[in-house]
Motif scaffolding. Sequence first.
Motif, PDB file in Angstrom:
ATOM      1  N   SER C  68      48.054 -26.729  67.714  1.00 49.36           N
ATOM      2  CA  SER C  68      49.358 -26.384  67.156  1.00 49.36           C
ATOM      3  C   SER C  68      50.157 -27.636  66.819  1.00 49.36           C
ATOM      4  O   SER C  68      50.791 -27.725  65.770  1.00 49.36           O
ATOM      5  CB  SER C  68      50.138 -25.497  68.135  1.00 49.36           C
ATOM      6  OG  SER C  68      51.398 -25.177  67.588  1.00 49.36           O
ATOM      7  N   GLU C  97      58.127 -27.814  73.252  1.00 48.07           N
ATOM      8  CA  GLU C  97      58.481 -26.905  72.152  1.00 48.07           C
ATOM      9  C   GLU C  97      57.369 -26.808  71.106  1.00 48.07           C
ATOM     10  O   GLU C  97      57.556 -27.091  69.931  1.00 48.07           O
ATOM     11  CB  GLU C  97      59.818 -27.306  71.545  1.00 48.07           C
ATOM     12  CG  GLU C  97      60.933 -27.221  72.589  1.00 48.07           C
ATOM     13  CD  GLU C  97      62.301 -27.628  72.066  1.00 48.07           C
ATOM     14  OE1 GLU C  97      62.845 -26.864  71.263  1.00 48.07           O
ATOM     15  OE2 GLU C  97      62.804 -28.681  72.465  1.00 48.07           O
ATOM     16  N   VAL C  98      56.211 -26.413  71.598  1.00 49.46           N
ATOM     17  CA  VAL C  98      55.036 -26.255  70.740  1.00 49.46           C
ATOM     18  C   VAL C  98      54.761 -24.763  70.559  1.00 49.46           C
ATOM     19  O   VAL C  98      54.518 -24.053  71.530  1.00 49.46           O
ATOM     20  CB  VAL C  98      53.799 -26.935  71.369  1.00 49.46           C
ATOM     21  CG1 VAL C  98      52.603 -26.797  70.443  1.00 49.46           C
ATOM     22  CG2 VAL C  98      54.082 -28.389  71.696  1.00 49.46           C
ATOM     23  N   PRO C  99      54.802 -24.267  69.335  1.00 46.50           N
ATOM     24  CA  PRO C  99      54.530 -22.845  69.123  1.00 46.50           C
ATOM     25  C   PRO C  99      53.071 -22.513  69.433  1.00 46.50           C
ATOM     26  O   PRO C  99      52.175 -23.270  69.061  1.00 46.50           O
ATOM     27  CB  PRO C  99      54.797 -22.632  67.625  1.00 46.50           C
ATOM     28  CG  PRO C  99      55.160 -23.943  67.047  1.00 46.50           C
ATOM     29  CD  PRO C  99      55.050 -25.000  68.092  1.00 46.50           C
ATOM     30  N   SER C 158      57.157 -17.271  67.831  1.00 53.07           N
ATOM     31  CA  SER C 158      56.701 -18.562  68.309  1.00 53.07           C
ATOM     32  C   SER C 158      57.007 -19.675  67.307  1.00 53.07           C
ATOM     33  O   SER C 158      57.500 -20.745  67.663  1.00 53.07           O
ATOM     34  CB  SER C 158      55.201 -18.453  68.578  1.00 53.07           C
ATOM     35  OG  SER C 158      54.652 -19.697  68.817  1.00 53.07           O
ATOM     36  N   GLU C 159      56.736 -19.388  66.046  1.00 51.68           N
ATOM     37  CA  GLU C 159      56.993 -20.380  65.003  1.00 51.68           C
ATOM     38  C   GLU C 159      58.489 -20.593  64.800  1.00 51.68           C
ATOM     39  O   GLU C 159      58.954 -21.696  64.568  1.00 51.68           O
ATOM     40  CB  GLU C 159      56.371 -19.915  63.677  1.00 51.68           C
ATOM     41  CG  GLU C 159      54.853 -19.852  63.692  1.00 51.68           C
ATOM     42  CD  GLU C 159      54.184 -21.225  63.597  1.00 51.68           C
ATOM     43  OE1 GLU C 159      54.583 -22.037  62.746  1.00 51.68           O
ATOM     44  OE2 GLU C 159      53.261 -21.485  64.388  1.00 51.68           O
ATOM     45  N   ARG C 162      59.901 -22.176  68.099  1.00 51.59           N
ATOM     46  CA  ARG C 162      58.998 -23.232  68.578  1.00 51.59           C
ATOM     47  C   ARG C 162      58.837 -23.183  70.106  1.00 51.59           C
ATOM     48  O   ARG C 162      59.212 -24.079  70.840  1.00 51.59           O
ATOM     49  CB  ARG C 162      59.413 -24.617  68.083  1.00 51.59           C
ATOM     50  CG  ARG C 162      60.743 -25.170  68.515  1.00 51.59           C
ATOM     51  CD  ARG C 162      60.915 -26.604  67.973  1.00 51.59           C
ATOM     52  NE  ARG C 162      62.028 -27.293  68.573  1.00 51.59           N
ATOM     53  CZ  ARG C 162      62.540 -28.415  68.104  1.00 51.59           C
ATOM     54  NH1 ARG C 162      62.048 -28.980  67.027  1.00 51.59           N
ATOM     55  NH2 ARG C 162      63.545 -28.995  68.711  1.00 51.59           N
ATOM     56  N   THR C 163      58.241 -22.100  70.528  1.00 49.50           N
ATOM     57  CA  THR C 163      58.048 -21.873  71.951  1.00 49.50           C
ATOM     58  C   THR C 163      56.795 -21.022  72.140  1.00 49.50           C
ATOM     59  O   THR C 163      56.421 -20.271  71.234  1.00 49.50           O
ATOM     60  CB  THR C 163      59.302 -21.163  72.533  1.00 49.50           C
ATOM     61  OG1 THR C 163      59.252 -21.199  73.953  1.00 49.50           O
ATOM     62  CG2 THR C 163      59.430 -19.735  72.059  1.00 49.50           C
ATOM     63  N   ARG C 193      56.635 -22.434  60.725  1.00 56.37           N
ATOM     64  CA  ARG C 193      57.477 -23.503  61.244  1.00 56.37           C
ATOM     65  C   ARG C 193      58.025 -24.384  60.132  1.00 56.37           C
ATOM     66  O   ARG C 193      57.376 -24.584  59.103  1.00 56.37           O
ATOM     67  CB  ARG C 193      56.651 -24.342  62.224  1.00 56.37           C
ATOM     68  CG  ARG C 193      55.455 -24.970  61.561  1.00 56.37           C
ATOM     69  CD  ARG C 193      54.518 -25.630  62.549  1.00 56.37           C
ATOM     70  NE  ARG C 193      53.735 -24.687  63.339  1.00 56.37           N
ATOM     71  CZ  ARG C 193      52.791 -25.032  64.192  1.00 56.37           C
ATOM     72  NH1 ARG C 193      52.517 -26.293  64.386  1.00 56.37           N
ATOM     73  NH2 ARG C 193      52.121 -24.135  64.875  1.00 56.37           N
ATOM     74  N   HIS C 209      64.141 -24.202  64.843  1.00 52.88           N
ATOM     75  CA  HIS C 209      62.753 -24.013  64.449  1.00 52.88           C
ATOM     76  C   HIS C 209      62.189 -25.170  63.628  1.00 52.88           C
ATOM     77  O   HIS C 209      61.150 -25.065  63.018  1.00 52.88           O
ATOM     78  CB  HIS C 209      62.531 -22.662  63.779  1.00 52.88           C
ATOM     79  CG  HIS C 209      63.352 -22.443  62.567  1.00 52.88           C
ATOM     80  ND1 HIS C 209      64.682 -22.158  62.631  1.00 52.88           N
ATOM     81  CD2 HIS C 209      63.012 -22.452  61.268  1.00 52.88           C
ATOM     82  CE1 HIS C 209      65.139 -22.003  61.394  1.00 52.88           C
ATOM     83  NE2 HIS C 209      64.159 -22.183  60.562  1.00 52.88           N
ATOM     84  N   ILE C 211      60.268 -28.389  64.052  1.00 51.01           N
ATOM     85  CA  ILE C 211      59.516 -28.919  65.175  1.00 51.01           C
ATOM     86  C   ILE C 211      59.028 -30.331  64.874  1.00 51.01           C
ATOM     87  O   ILE C 211      58.965 -30.725  63.727  1.00 51.01           O
ATOM     88  CB  ILE C 211      58.365 -27.975  65.578  1.00 51.01           C
ATOM     89  CG1 ILE C 211      57.279 -27.974  64.536  1.00 51.01           C
ATOM     90  CG2 ILE C 211      58.867 -26.576  65.794  1.00 51.01           C
ATOM     91  CD1 ILE C 211      56.101 -27.177  65.011  1.00 51.01           C
TER      92      ILE C 211
END
Lengths: 271, 64, 373
Positions: C68, C97-99, C158-159, C162-163, C193, C209, C211
Amino acid sequence: MPAELINKYMREAHLPHIWCPGCGHGILMRDVAQAIEDLGLDQNKICLVSGIGCSSRAAGYMDFNTIHTTHGRAIAFATGIKLARPDMNVIVIAGDGDIAAIGGNHLIHAARRNIDMTVVVFNNDIYGMTGGQFSPTTPTGDFATTAPYGNIDRPFDIAALAEAAGASYTARGTAYHAPLTIKLIKEGIEHKGFSLIECASVCPTYYGRKNKKGGSVELMTWQKENCVMSDKAQHMSKEELEGKLVIGRLSEKDYPEYTEQYKKIIEKARK
Amino acid sequence: MAKKLVINKAWCKGCGICVAFCPKKVLGLKNEKVNIVNDGCILCGQCELRCPDYAIYVEEESNE
Amino acid sequence: MSKRVLMQGNEAVVEGAIAAGMRFYAGYPITPSTEIAEQSSVRLPQVGGTFIQMEDEISSMAAVIGASVAGVKAMTATSGPGFSLKQENIGYACIAEVPCVIVDVQRSGPSTGLPTSPSQGDVMQARWGTHGDHPMIAVSPSSVSECFYKAIRCFNLSEKYRTPVILLMDEIVGHLREGVEIPSVLDVEIINRTVKSSEGHQPYEGDIHEIPGWHLNGGGRYNITGLSHDLSGFPTNSNEITDKLIRRLMGKIEHNADDIIEYEEKYLDDAETVVLCYGGTVRAAMSAVLEARKQGVKVGMFRPVTVWPFPERRLKEISPKVKRIIVAEHNYGQIVLEVERIVKNDCKIDFIGKVDGTVITPAEILKRIKEGK
């Protein structure tokens, strides 16, 4: 203004680094930078991945795409990065505890897959960040804060472990033998497949002190006087090699590389 | 293009590695910082290669 | 045009994920989630993506985060024991904070438990499994069709935020086979993202969002770390910066709760009793509610689709208007704690919790509905 090499490859705002006076890691980090400079690689095309421990702080200092991950997992993160972006040069910097204890499983399996990445181990034979506990490379009989009566564990030979698990390039350098170590890291990066360069670092603060082996100068003098080049070591007996550290290129093999193999899977699946 | 030996005292942690492995013994420690103690430097760069703190190096001097 | 196919929940997750743009899967075999890995190994190379079977659960989570960070939408799937092992790296994805999407097909525990039996025992682990304060989104599907669409929603959330997002399934839904409509043209929006590419940007500042940009070779050469870090992404020991970081991480989910939270309500207008459940349990509850209605009982259903964050505000609106809430879940009492915390003395709270590895039946729920009437 620092040296040109440092200026180009280090994040100057974050220097001086947190490593102790005389820590071998700074020398080895410079070796990595020099190897990349010599190869003329694009900084934007390099992902530097590290785990947790003293060595792992290198990721914050070096000016590449850098990721400081969780303890032992650098190679696993790097596997995801490499598969997502096979065009990137993926370099892992890891410590001995990081890669051979908590991350040992990832080391052997990445080696088995022969996925294209270069692992540079900063091996100081001790857990430095937590204050001097014995690691999987601490020699038997040595002392550490968790081996107060002497270490009864037998140490891993990380390079041999990687080779046995299927790594297609292994080598060993030292903090003292900088030109050689730079050359080995270059070879490792150029090599297509899983390469591992185990670099004997020095930890004067914990390893040297706990074992009454002196400071950095004494530890590096030991390296200077007791290392044997691998081609010479081939012709030496077990007895002659007792107490010596074999350095240089240790193995090089031609195994299929994992991301190349996966490209073929995609071609097959899309037919 | 001349070369010269440069010391960044702010980064020097006084480990003494460069002093010990200098082939011409031109370096010394004073107040836990590296110093050039004589003019025998041959600009070989051994100190730069082994300084963990990038505090000593050989620099190309431009003639301008 | 759409295609009606008979499909298993686990398979539908893979189709949904691919529709959402998943191009990387790393996993380790574990019942009852293994079909997700198997199907990913078939489908991903067909769309130019990558599947890898890793050496363990921990490395699967690590590889997913790595992919990711390198710019590819990534997912892993597991069940209880593996979910426990993944927790440290899930925390990493939270702070860095990685989707990414983690599917947990819950089975009976603790430990190896009853590997092939349904459970909802990981609800609290989904929320608090990793150490430290951290935000969490968990979405719980109740049908095969929802496995498809909620997988897409998990990727979108998630995107966007960013979680890491958890698709919190259970064995009931994971192994359920039913007919689903797979649209040939996707009828839902896909969120991607936002990537910063210009040099000199602070990777952790600005819109939530956006990232860190190095995953797409933007040239920013950012640093990513699990240590407490400042907006530039570099480690810090500052208490002030750490406080800001943790509050921002929690806040990005809390302040966007309305966008994130999803729930379903049935027959609440005149309901005196409300059955509250989620995931596979919803199916039995819905049968029971319909049957009770036939028999003249004023009963409705409230179903959190996002289990985390919990639809607290809506439940608080409902609870004073009803006499009783029956919480039914396949555990010893996890979501019921959340319900008790929110509802307090607004109405009576009843609980059906099953821990023997069998499913809660419509008859059991119906009986309880009628008992308290």
